[in-house]
Design a protein around this motif. Structure first.
Motif, mmCIF file in Angstrom:
data_model
loop_
_atom_site.group_PDB
_atom_site.id
_atom_site.type_symbol
_atom_site.label_atom_id
_atom_site.label_comp_id
_atom_site.label_asym_id
_atom_site.label_seq_id
_atom_site.Cartn_x
_atom_site.Cartn_y
_atom_site.Cartn_z
ATOM 1 N N ALA A 115 14.149 -23.420 -17.108
ATOM 2 C CA ALA A 115 12.942 -22.572 -16.925
ATOM 3 C C ALA A 115 13.308 -21.174 -16.010
ATOM 4 N N TRP A 116 13.966 -21.302 -14.911
ATOM 5 C CA TRP A 116 14.455 -20.034 -14.497
ATOM 6 C C TRP A 116 15.304 -19.209 -15.239
ATOM 7 N N ARG A 117 16.162 -19.898 -15.922
ATOM 8 C CA ARG A 117 17.019 -18.822 -16.555
ATOM 9 C C ARG A 117 16.319 -18.204 -17.779
ATOM 10 N N GLU A 118 15.400 -18.830 -18.571
ATOM 11 C CA GLU A 118 14.799 -18.381 -19.503
ATOM 12 C C GLU A 118 13.739 -17.286 -18.969
ATOM 13 N N MET A 119 12.716 -17.663 -18.043
ATOM 14 C CA MET A 119 11.995 -16.851 -17.509
ATOM 15 C C MET A 119 12.449 -15.602 -16.875
ATOM 16 N N SER A 120 13.643 -15.782 -16.126
ATOM 17 C CA SER A 120 14.107 -14.487 -15.516
ATOM 18 C C SER A 120 14.522 -13.628 -16.475
ATOM 19 N N THR A 121 15.127 -14.118 -17.514
ATOM 20 C CA THR A 121 15.502 -13.185 -18.521
ATOM 21 C C THR A 121 14.342 -12.319 -19.405
ATOM 22 N N SER A 122 12.979 -13.208 -19.235
ATOM 23 C CA SER A 122 12.046 -12.264 -19.836
ATOM 24 C C SER A 122 11.497 -11.455 -18.824
ATOM 25 N N ALA A 123 11.571 -11.741 -17.596
ATOM 26 C CA ALA A 123 11.181 -10.925 -16.437
ATOM 27 C C ALA A 123 12.025 -9.542 -16.517
ATOM 28 N N VAL A 124 13.213 -9.766 -16.497
ATOM 29 C CA VAL A 124 14.372 -8.604 -16.375
ATOM 30 C C VAL A 124 13.950 -7.796 -17.464
ATOM 31 N N SER A 125 13.783 -8.313 -18.818
ATOM 32 C CA SER A 125 13.632 -7.813 -19.897
ATOM 33 C C SER A 125 12.488 -6.750 -19.937
ATOM 34 N N ALA A 126 11.441 -7.238 -19.115
ATOM 35 C CA ALA A 126 9.984 -6.690 -18.970
ATOM 36 C C ALA A 126 9.960 -5.601 -17.795
ATOM 37 N N GLY A 127 11.184 -5.306 -17.141
ATOM 38 C CA GLY A 127 11.254 -4.558 -16.165
ATOM 39 C C GLY A 127 11.092 -4.950 -14.834
ATOM 40 N N LEU A 128 11.035 -6.372 -14.366
ATOM 41 C CA LEU A 128 10.688 -6.675 -13.173
ATOM 42 C C LEU A 128 11.850 -6.252 -12.147
ATOM 43 N N SER A 129 11.524 -5.880 -10.871
ATOM 44 C CA SER A 129 12.414 -5.218 -10.099
ATOM 45 C C SER A 129 13.164 -6.591 -9.165
ATOM 46 N N ALA A 130 14.310 -6.030 -8.963
ATOM 47 C CA ALA A 130 15.363 -7.197 -8.250
ATOM 48 C C ALA A 130 14.632 -7.934 -7.082
ATOM 49 N N PRO A 131 13.801 -7.251 -5.954
ATOM 50 C CA PRO A 131 13.204 -8.030 -4.881
ATOM 51 C C PRO A 131 12.047 -8.956 -5.635
ATOM 52 N N MET A 132 11.530 -8.437 -6.704
ATOM 53 C CA MET A 132 10.475 -9.335 -7.104
ATOM 54 C C MET A 132 11.100 -10.439 -7.712
ATOM 55 N N LEU A 133 12.323 -10.176 -8.269
ATOM 56 C CA LEU A 133 13.081 -11.343 -8.909
ATOM 57 C C LEU A 133 13.430 -12.545 -8.258
ATOM 58 N N ALA A 134 13.819 -11.802 -7.088
ATOM 59 C CA ALA A 134 14.223 -12.753 -5.953
ATOM 60 C C ALA A 134 13.044 -13.724 -5.638
ATOM 61 N N ARG A 135 11.714 -12.989 -5.343
ATOM 62 C CA ARG A 135 10.593 -13.853 -4.938
ATOM 63 C C ARG A 135 10.231 -14.737 -6.082
ATOM 64 N N LEU A 136 10.536 -14.276 -7.423
ATOM 65 C CA LEU A 136 10.071 -15.230 -8.364
ATOM 66 C C LEU A 136 11.010 -16.459 -8.474
ATOM 67 N N ALA A 137 12.311 -16.338 -8.032
ATOM 68 C CA ALA A 137 13.311 -17.614 -8.010
ATOM 69 C C ALA A 137 12.560 -18.401 -6.914
ATOM 70 N N GLU A 138 12.268 -17.911 -5.828
ATOM 71 C CA GLU A 138 11.893 -18.458 -4.881
ATOM 72 C C GLU A 138 10.544 -19.391 -5.153
ATOM 73 N N LEU A 139 9.715 -18.899 -5.915
ATOM 74 C CA LEU A 139 8.689 -19.471 -6.105
ATOM 75 C C LEU A 139 8.921 -20.593 -7.191
ATOM 76 N N VAL A 140 9.704 -20.370 -8.147
ATOM 77 C CA VAL A 140 10.129 -21.255 -9.196
ATOM 78 C C VAL A 140 10.691 -22.526 -8.502
ATOM 79 N N PHE A 141 11.384 -22.525 -7.501
ATOM 80 C CA PHE A 141 12.050 -23.846 -6.987
ATOM 81 C C PHE A 141 10.998 -24.294 -6.070
ATOM 82 N N ALA A 142 10.336 -23.465 -5.437
ATOM 83 C CA ALA A 142 8.942 -24.019 -4.377
ATOM 84 C C ALA A 142 8.050 -24.820 -5.349
#
Length: 386
Positions: A115-142
């Motif tokens: 899920a993280w691999r696929e969702m992070s790919t979509s998020a990056v392609s949509a222009g999500l910033s690096a800090p927000m991407l890191a928070r997104l990873a934290e939220l996924v696993f929490a």
């Protein structure tokens, strides 16, 4: 995740929209990975159950995006609670299926990674910033941790509930066995309790402390009575122990050696009441150990009133002599019967001279006449005086 407000990312609406359009594809990828990497889940994903799980995976992903973006007008907390309820139910279902949490925990790990691999790919392609991407990873696993915790709770609760239910059914089965219920009822009760009957059972009567200490040495199918037995003193109880072979019985007897335990005979499992009644009889007489070694004592004490009447009838001819002589003649008659008339052995047993035995036996012949050689009288006298 006790405070979800702190974990909310407030994803930009355009990023959240892109990620949400890919939810179905992400769910497919997650399911495919779980089927591939967790062998225990290959069968459950087939048929209607498989479709239900696919819906559950998509719902969990939707719930995650609700938490991450907190869309306008949606109470993310309520939706997340619904997802957690589904995870809890999934854990209970795993327990009902007889599976441990190991497979489900592995499925969660695989699902989180994909899920993280696929969702992070979509998020990056949509222009999500690096800090927000890191928070997104934290939220996924929490989020996955919280789902996993909910499933663990469901699994534990189901085991506890089903364990208590099965124990109640085993208790009822044990009571019915001790009561001597009809065979059809016993078979039905065993099926409801999910108890595989052995060919033979035996009753073990012992102090409660001794029973607790011997559990590890007894067959795992042994039936333990939860409540005290009315016929036994406080602190004593009964266990119904499988004894399909002589070797199994010998093992139980070794475990009970040098203790106050009493082991009844091994009988067909639906007839174990007879084993219990024999062990109970031995208990009342303080005849410990193997009841098979006390058969004579158990027989002659089985009907005390009848034995007393038989004794009175056998000794009736002695009423003709003085009370002091009655006791000596009774002792002589008993020894003479048990030693089959061998005068020297009778004298040794009574600690008297053989001539004294000869004199007393003469008195007995005068009192009893031909009855002393009557097989039926000899049988009655041995039982009465044993």
């Amino acid at each position: 995740m006790s405070d979800r407000s702190q974990m909310a990312l407030r994803l930009p609406p355009d990023v959240a929209a892109v990620m949400r359009t890919d939810i179905a594809q992400v769910a497919e990828q997650v399911i495919a990975a779980v089927i591939s990497e967790v062998p225990s889940y290959r069968d459950p994903f087939r048929g209607q159950m498989g479709r239900n799980i696919e819906i559950a995976v998509k719902t969990a992903l939707d719930g995650f995006l609700d938490l991450a973006s907190r869309r306008e007008g949606i109470d993310a907390g309520e939706q997340i609670e619904a997802v957690l309820e589904a995870a809890y139910a999934l854990g209970r279902g795993e327990a009902r299926s007889g599976r441990t949490m190991d497979a489900l925990a592995q499925a969660y790990r695989v699902g989180a990674r994909v899920a993280w691999r696929e969702m992070s790919t979509s998020a990056v392609s949509a222009g999500l910033s690096a800090p927000m991407l890191a928070r997104l990873a934290e939220l996924v696993f929490a989020y996955i941790d919280e789902l996993s915790d909910a499933s663990v709770s469901g699994h534990a609760d189901e085991l506890a509930t089903s364990g208590r239910l099965r124990q109640r059914r085993l208790d009822r089965l044990t009571v019915r066995l001790l009561d001597g219920a009809p065979e059809e009822e016993l078979v039905s009760a065993a099926e409801r309790a999910d108890w595989n009957p052995p060919t033979r059972l035996a009753a073990l009567v012992a102090p409660e402390a001794r029973i607790r200490g011997a559990r590890a040495q007894l067959d795992s199918r042994s039936l333990y009575l939860a409540d005290e037995v009315d016929e036994l003193d406080s602190g004593w109880n009964v266990v119904l122990v499988p004894m399909p072979t002589d070797r199994a019985r010998a093992a139980v007897l070794r475990a009970a050696a040098d203790t106050e335990a009493i082991v009844g005979p091994a009988v067909p499992w639906t007839s174990v009441r007879t084993s219990y009644l024999r062990a109970l009889h031995a208990y009342r007489l303080s005849l410990f150990g193997d009841t098979d070694q006390h058969l004579a004592d158990l027989v002659v004490t089985a009907a005390p009133d009848a034995r007393a009447d038989l004794r009175t009838r056998v000794l009736a001819p002695l009423d003709a002599v003085r009370p002091a002589a009655q006791e000596k003649l009774e002792q002589t008659l008993r020894a003479w019967l048990l030693h089959q008339g061998r005068r020297d052995e009778v004298a040794a047993a009574l600690f008297v001279h053989p001539q004294t035995v000869r004199y007393r036996v003469g008195q007995l012949r005068d009192l009893y006449g031909d009855r002393l050689t009557d097989p039926e009288f000899v049988r009655d006298a041995v039982i009465a005086l044993a």
